[in-house]
Write an enzyme that holds these catalytic residues in place. Structure first.
Site, mmCIF file in Angstrom:
data_model
loop_
_atom_site.group_PDB
_atom_site.id
_atom_site.type_symbol
_atom_site.label_atom_id
_atom_site.label_comp_id
_atom_site.label_asym_id
_atom_site.label_seq_id
_atom_site.Cartn_x
_atom_site.Cartn_y
_atom_site.Cartn_z
ATOM 1 N N ARG A 124 39.526 61.221 47.033
ATOM 2 C CA ARG A 124 38.632 60.077 46.909
ATOM 3 C C ARG A 124 38.885 59.057 48.007
ATOM 4 N NH1 ARG A 124 40.207 54.998 45.359
ATOM 5 N NH2 ARG A 124 38.668 53.665 44.335
ATOM 6 N N GLY A 148 33.452 45.993 43.774
ATOM 7 C CA GLY A 148 34.482 46.574 42.906
ATOM 8 C C GLY A 148 35.660 47.015 43.747
ATOM 9 N N GLU A 171 35.425 41.617 43.340
ATOM 10 C CA GLU A 171 36.171 42.243 42.241
ATOM 11 C C GLU A 171 36.239 41.296 41.059
ATOM 12 O OE1 GLU A 171 37.545 45.329 41.532
ATOM 13 O OE2 GLU A 171 37.961 44.294 39.645
ATOM 14 N N GLU A 200 27.303 40.362 39.795
ATOM 15 C CA GLU A 200 26.038 39.799 39.330
ATOM 16 C C GLU A 200 25.999 38.285 39.516
ATOM 17 O OE1 GLU A 200 27.808 42.154 37.965
ATOM 18 O OE2 GLU A 200 26.494 43.710 37.147
ATOM 19 N N GLU A 214 32.749 52.279 45.149
ATOM 20 C CA GLU A 214 33.176 53.517 44.481
ATOM 21 C C GLU A 214 32.904 53.256 43.014
ATOM 22 O OE1 GLU A 214 34.558 55.409 42.049
ATOM 23 O OE2 GLU A 214 36.638 54.968 42.591
ATOM 24 N N GLU A 223 30.213 54.601 32.313
ATOM 25 C CA GLU A 223 30.634 53.226 32.669
ATOM 26 C C GLU A 223 29.450 52.425 33.220
ATOM 27 O OE1 GLU A 223 34.190 52.692 35.143
ATOM 28 O OE2 GLU A 223 34.915 54.629 34.433
HETATM 29 N N1 GJV Z 1 31.560 43.130 39.579
HETATM 30 C C1 GJV Z 1 32.773 43.119 40.177
HETATM 31 N N2 GJV Z 1 33.664 44.103 40.069
HETATM 32 C C2 GJV Z 1 33.318 45.178 39.345
HETATM 33 C C3 GJV Z 1 32.066 45.262 38.686
HETATM 34 C C4 GJV Z 1 31.167 44.169 38.814
HETATM 35 N N3 GJV Z 1 29.983 44.175 38.235
HETATM 36 N N4 GJV Z 1 32.010 46.428 38.007
HETATM 37 C C5 GJV Z 1 33.177 47.059 38.238
HETATM 38 N N5 GJV Z 1 33.974 46.311 39.026
HETATM 39 N N6 GJV Z 1 34.281 54.247 39.880
HETATM 40 N N7 GJV Z 1 33.885 53.872 37.673
HETATM 41 C C6 GJV Z 1 35.314 46.654 39.502
HETATM 42 C C7 GJV Z 1 36.325 46.990 38.412
HETATM 43 O O1 GJV Z 1 37.002 45.851 37.931
HETATM 44 C C8 GJV Z 1 37.262 47.953 39.117
HETATM 45 O O2 GJV Z 1 38.306 47.335 39.775
HETATM 46 C C9 GJV Z 1 36.338 48.654 40.091
HETATM 47 O O3 GJV Z 1 35.193 47.859 40.247
HETATM 48 C C10 GJV Z 1 35.920 49.997 39.529
HETATM 49 C C11 GJV Z 1 36.130 51.062 40.516
HETATM 50 C C12 GJV Z 1 36.261 52.421 39.926
HETATM 51 N N8 GJV Z 1 35.426 52.684 38.766
HETATM 52 C C13 GJV Z 1 34.509 53.611 38.788
#
Ligand code: GJV
Length: 436
Positions: A124, A148, A171, A200, A214, A223
């Site tokens: 990754r 993120g 983040e 947002e 990612e 998610e």
């Molecule tokens: N705003 C800011 N950070 C975010 C958001 C958001 N809306 N959604 C997720 N994150 N690949 N499924 C951050 C979260 O806290 C984490 O550190 C990262 O993005 C997820 C990355 C991997 N997850 C995934």
């Protein structure tokens, strides 16, 4: 059947004398039954729930008809029950639970355990590093958003391996406090700005040229972080800007899963010389009604060549498209084997900023280096023997949960057709809540 309800549950249902009074629930979203034992309803319909058969499926009544309904599509008629009891209306119970579960979600990403899991996933992290490295020339002078960013690894790659004008590292979790420090310690504070908060709610000085993130979850969408990415794209990506990943696909294959099947079902045959087979149907519904995350599919357990069932273009995809995604498949069984289920994973592509340059890809499938996502296994209720040349065709539906916005239900409907007319031919459907 939409969801195979095992016989023990059904027998219980028929014997049901409804000793408890039914409770009234309201439909939150339309639900279309996929089998004769299910009940269709529309958003706003008032249903009488007779039995909460399992956490996911309830036996309910509407307009004189009875059937199973998915519990997550219903909400309690709070107003009504409170009025009946003469208690002042209190909706706190209804509204206190966040459908996005953000506290829990961002709480978990605030821990190093998850950040370490992602960072130490070489396939990754190396793919993102390669994307930046191979695009270092066109990245010069560009404005990048890393949505993120976690510990900021991608932002740091950008600042170190290319010369962007600015990188906005966004983040929401508390890890962002440390990201600031890492940016400074790596001498990138001139270029990288950390924004702690939800994307947002972000306010930026202007638009960005590239939105990198990612966001992929199990079965690609779980998610639904992708929604945040799409919203950020619509708000902050300049016309003609680049999304990384630029494309994504969900892949599927019919497979064997003998070890897992034996571990969960075989155990009950004769443990310690005793007959525990009476627990097998319970085991089947407990272990096989949800997908198995973190399954490592061995290539030799693929019964056919995997195929892409859903492909997404990250520039044109809409948030509303995420509600229901549908894909089709036709697999030709390549060798005789036992069909235990379907395995799914994803691939994402990173189009080059330069014309005609190669597109990089991260493939989380069984033929590539394992990633922390591994693969997702959907077990059938029981194994089916397949012969080479038979086909397994059908549809897969990803239905986002109308209430719990980070969750979805994956429904797979398949038909096995034999080359000979007298052979196998059956259609089956199974739905897997993921997770609610
Ligand atoms: N705003 C800011 N950070 C975010 C958001 C958001 N809306 N959604 C997720 N994150 N690949 N499924 C951050 C979260 O806290 C984490 O550190 C990262 O993005 C997820 C990355 C991997 N997850 C995934």
């Amino acid at each position: 059947m939409f969801k195979k309800v095992d016989d023990s549950i059904r027998m219980h249902q028929e014997d049901e004398d409804y000793t408890n009074p039914p409770e009234e629930f309201i439909g939150l979203s339309d639900f279309t039954s996929c089998g004769s034992d299910q009940l269709s309803f529309r958003a706003g319909d008032r249903l009488l729930v007779h039995t909460k058969t399992s956490a996911d499926w309830w036996w309910a009544e509407l307009g004189g008809l009875c059937g199973y309904v998915p519990s997550s599509y219903l909400k309690q008629d709070v107003e009504d029950s409170y009025l009946k009891q003469g208690v002042e209306e209190d909706t706190s119970e209804e509204t206190s639970e966040d459908p996005w579960q953000d506290e829990e979600y961002f709480g978990s990403y605030g821990t190093l355990r998850l950040q370490l899991e992602m960072l130490s996933d070489r396939a990754r992290t190396e793919t993102y590093r390669q994307v930046i490295l191979t695009n270092s020339a066109p990245l010069r002078g560009k404005v990048v958003m890393d949505l993120g960013c976690g510990t900021g690894v991608i932002s740091l790659f950008c600042a170190r391996l290319a010369q962007p004008k600015a990188v906005y590292a966004v983040e929401a979790s508390s890890i962002a406090e440390h990201t600031e420090t890492l940016v400074r310690q790596n001498g990138c504070e001139e270029v990288v700005t950390v924004f702690q908060g939800r994307a947002e709610e972000l306010e930026l000085p202007g638009t960005v040229d590239i939105l990198i993130s990612e966001w992929m979850g199990n079965c690609l969408l779980f998610e639904f972080m992708v929604e945040s990415v799409l919203q950020a794209r619509d708000r902050w990506l300049r016309e003609g800007g680049m999304m990384w990943p630029s494309g994504a696909s969900l892949c599927l294959v019919p497979c064997q899963a003998l070890d897992y099947y034996t571990e969960r079902m075989g155990f009950w045959e004769q443990p310690y010389g005793l007959d525990f087979t009476a627990l097998q149907s319970l085991a089947q519904s407990e272990f096989f009604s949800r997908p198995r995350f973190s399954h490592l599919l061995q290539p030799e357990d693929c019964l056919a060549t995997p195929c892409d069932v859903i492909t997404l273009d990250m520039l044109t995809l809409h948030v509303t498209d995420l509600e229901k995604l549908r894909g089709q498949f036709t697999f030709i069984v390549e060798k005789a084997g036992t069909f235990h289920g379907f395995t799914s994973w994803f691939r994402v592509q990173f189009q080059s900023l330069e014309r005609d340059k190669t597109t990089l890809e991260l493939d989380t499938g069984p033929y590539s280096e394992p990633t922390h996502w591994k693969q997702t296994l959907f077990m059938l209720d029981g194994p089916i023997s397949l012969l080479g040349g038979e086909t397994v065709s059908g549809i897969i539906l990803l239905h986002r949960n109308p209430v719990w916005r980070r969750h979805m239900t994956v429904t797979i409907q398949w038909r096995i057709s034999s080359t000979e007319e007298t052979g196998n031919c059956m259609v089956q459907t199974k739905s897997f809540p993921m997770w609610r």
